[in-house]
Design an enzyme around this catalytic site. Structure first.
Site, mmCIF file in Angstrom:
data_model
loop_
_atom_site.group_PDB
_atom_site.id
_atom_site.type_symbol
_atom_site.label_atom_id
_atom_site.label_comp_id
_atom_site.label_asym_id
_atom_site.label_seq_id
_atom_site.Cartn_x
_atom_site.Cartn_y
_atom_site.Cartn_z
ATOM 1 N N GLY A 146 5.558 3.178 0.311
ATOM 2 C CA GLY A 146 6.379 4.172 -0.480
ATOM 3 C C GLY A 146 5.661 4.240 -1.850
ATOM 4 C CB SER A 198 -0.966 0.032 1.225
ATOM 5 O OG SER A 198 0.031 0.102 2.550
ATOM 6 C CE LYS A 199 -2.663 6.493 -2.173
ATOM 7 N NZ LYS A 199 -3.517 7.688 -1.996
ATOM 8 N NE ARG A 200 1.462 -0.666 6.194
ATOM 9 C CZ ARG A 200 0.385 -1.273 5.476
ATOM 10 N NH1 ARG A 200 -0.578 -0.809 4.997
ATOM 11 N NH2 ARG A 200 0.309 -2.671 5.738
#
Length: 468
Positions: free
Chosen positions: A243, A239-241
Site C-alpha cells: 500500500g 514495498s509498494k505491494r
C-alpha cells in the site's frame, strides 16, 4: 563536542516511510542533545536521480515538520571538491590508478565465483610500475589496508568487526572522472563535521570502507548507528505491494503528520509502555540506547488508531488546516456551511482519516438531488409524514437557531406524538442529510442551517407523497 547529524537520501524516488523514520531518529537525536541536523541530497547516481524525487523528499520533510539547520547540500555541486581530494590521495599514495579492462575484471570475477571465493579486485594495479599513457582510460582505487580489522561500536547493535582482507580496493573515481557514492559520503561527513551517522542497516557493509578512507585522510571518525528495516504485515520488506509507502501518500490518504511521526518513532523505539508522544516529548525522551535491533512490522490499523486520536485531541483549528486540502480535492465550496474547525468537532469521533471526513461532509455544504435508496426505503415511508410535518413546523418557528433549540423541537414532536425519538429522528436525519448516518441530529441540523433544513424536509415530504 557539538552534535551534528544528517539525513542523506538519494533522489531516485519518493521519501518512503523507512527513510522518514531514519530522518526522524537523526533529527530527534540532534534536537535532544541541542545539536544540528543537516539535509544532504546524495544525487551522484546521475541516471536515476530526478528533480521530481528531490521535490518529493522536500515535500515529505516539510509536511512532517522535520526542519534542518544546514542544507540542502547536493553532491553533484561538490564534484570539484571530491576530485581535489582524490588528486591529493594519488599524490600521497593512499589511492592509485587502475587500468584493468572490464573484460579482465569480468573474467577475474567469474573465476573467483567458480572457485567459491568472494568476488574482489586482486590488486593487480596496486603496486604496478608499468608505464601507461596519461590519456588511457582508468579508474582510481582506494588503497585499502591489507592487514588487521575495522572495528566500530554501533550505537544500536554494539561492536561490529570486518577483516580488511574481506575488503578490496574500492573504486573512488570512475573512468569518466565522476567520484563514487561511498567516497562522496566520506568527504561530505568530513566537511560537514558530522559527529553521528544514523542510517539504515543496509549501509552496514559500507561503514568499514568509509572508516578506512577517513583514517587514510587523518580525519575524525563519526559514531555510527544502523537502524533495522521496516517489514510489511506479512513479514516481508515493506514495498509498494503493502500500500502507501511514500510519505506524501499518507498525507493524501488523510493522515496527520503528528500521527505518522508518533507511529514511526514507536517502530523500533520505546519509552516504557507509553504509546502517545507529542513532538516535544519525543525530543525530550529520545535516545539511541532504547532503539531495538529487531526489524519492525508495519501495522496500518495501529496507524489509523493513532490518527483518530490526533484528529480528536489536537486543536480543531489546527486539524482544519490539514483538512482544507482534502476538502479542495472533493471540490466542496465551504462558504455556505459550518467552519472547518466546527466540522472537525462534528465528525472527529466518526472519522479515522481526514479523507474520510471530507468525503462524508458534503451534505453540510451542498444540496443533494436524491436520498440514499436504502435509507429512504426504510425511513421515508408514509408513517413518517406526520412526524416530519410537525418537526418542520417547530423548526420553522424557532427564532433562536441553536443545537439546544433544535433538540427541543425534536423532543417536543416525539412527546406530542407519543412516540420514541427514533420515530422522529431517523426520518429527519434522512431528510436533512440524504443518508441514514450522521453525527448527533441536533448539532447536524444546526450546522446545516435553518433554511436549508426546512427545504430538505419539504423535499422529503414530497418524496413520501410521490411514494404514497
Amino acid at each position: 563536542m557539538k552534535i551534528k547529524t544528517r539525513f542523506a537520501p538519494s533522489p531516485t524516488g519518493y521519501l518512503h516511510v523507512g527513510g522518514a523514520r531514519t530522518a526522524l531518529y537523526s533529527w530527534l537525536f540532534a534536537r535532544h542533545l541541542g545539536g544540528e541536523f543537516v539535509l544532504r541530497i546524495e544525487d551522484t547516481d546521475l541516471e536515476r536521480s530526478t528533480q521530481e524525487a528531490i521535490h518529493a523528499i522536500m515535500d515529505g520533510m516539510n509536511w512532517l515538520n522535520l526542519d534542518w539547520d544546514e542544507g540542502p547540500y547536493y553532491q553533484t555541486k561538490r564534484f570539484d571538491r571530491y576530485n581535489a581530494v582524490i588528486d591529493e590521495m594519488l599524490e600521497s599514495g593512499t589511492a592509485y590508478k587502475c587500468y584493468c579492462s572490464k573484460e579482465r575484471l569480468e573474467a577475474l570475477r567469474e573465476k573467483q565465483m567458480e572457485q567459491g571465493e568472494k568476488p574482489r579486485y586482486d590488486g593487480r594495479c596496486r603496486d604496478s610500475h608499468e608505464h601507461h599513457d596519461d590519456h588511457e582510460p582508468c579508474v582510481v582505487r582506494f588503497r585499502n589496508p591489507q592487514e588487521g580489522s575495522v572495528i566500530f561500536n554501533d550505537l544500536i547493535r554494539g561492536p561490529i568487526e570486518f577483516s580488511n582482507q574481506e575488503l578490496d580496493d574500492l573504486i573512488i573515481r570512475r573512468t569518466d572522472g565522476s567520484p563514487t557514492y561511498n567516497f562522496c559520503v566520506v568527504i561530505d561527513d568530513l566537511d560537514m563535521e558530522i559527529t553521528h551517522v544514523i542510517r539504515g542497516e543496509d549501509h552496514i557493509n559500507n561503514t568499514p570502507r568509509q572508516i578506512n578512507i577517513l583514517k587514510a585522510l587523518g580525519a575524525q571518525v563519526p559514531e555510527y548507528a544502523h537502524v533495522s528495516m521496516i517489514l510489511g504485515d506479512d513479514g516481508k520488506k515493506l514495498s509498494k505491494r503493502h500500500g502507501a509507502v511514500g510519505v506524501m501518500q499518507y498525507r493524501d490518504d488523510g493522515f496527520l503528520p503528528e500521527a505518522l511521526l508518533n507511529y514511526l518513532v514507536r517502530m523500533g523505539w520505546s519509552h516504557g509502555d507509553q504509546e502517545i508522544f507529542s513532538i516535544d516529548e519525543m525530543k525530550q525522551l529520545f535516545s539511541l540506547d532504547a532503539v531495538s535491533k529487531s526489524a519492525s512490522a508495519f501495522n496500518t490499523e495501529k496507524l489509523l488508531w493513532l490518527n483518530h486520536h490526533y484528529i480528536n485531541h489536537l486543536a480543531p483549528e489546527y486539524v482544519a488546516t490539514h483538512l482544507v486540502w482534502h476538502i479542495e480535492q472533493q471540490g466542496i465550496d465551504t462558504r455556505n456551511g459550518p467552519q472547518l474547525a466546527d466540522l472537525v468537532r462534528l465528525l472527529g469521533d466518526r472519522c479515522k482519516t481526514l479523507k474520510e471526513m471530507a468525503a462524508s461532509c458534503h451534505y453540510f455544504y451542498q444540496d443533494f438531488e436524491q436520498f440514499d435508496a436504502d435509507a429512504a426505503k426504510k425511513h421515508l415511508r408514509l408513517v413518517a409524514r406526520e412526524p416530519l410535518e410537525q418537526v418542520r413546523a417547530k423548526l420553522a418557528a424557532l427564532t433562536q437557531w441553536t443545537p439546544e433549540s433544535v433538540h427541543e423541537a425534536i423532543q417536543h414532536t416525539a412527546d406530542e406524538l407519543g412516540v420514541g425519538m427514533g420515530k422522529v429522528g431517523m426520518p429527519l436525519r434522512v431528510a436533512v442529510t440524504g443518508a441514514g448516518q450522521s453525527p448527533g441530529l441536533d448539532v447536524t441540523v444546526h450546522a446545516i442551517g435553518q433554511s436549508r433544513s426546512l427545504a430538505r424536509i419539504d423535499m422529503a415530504l414530497e418524496f413520501i407523497a410521490k411514494r404514497a
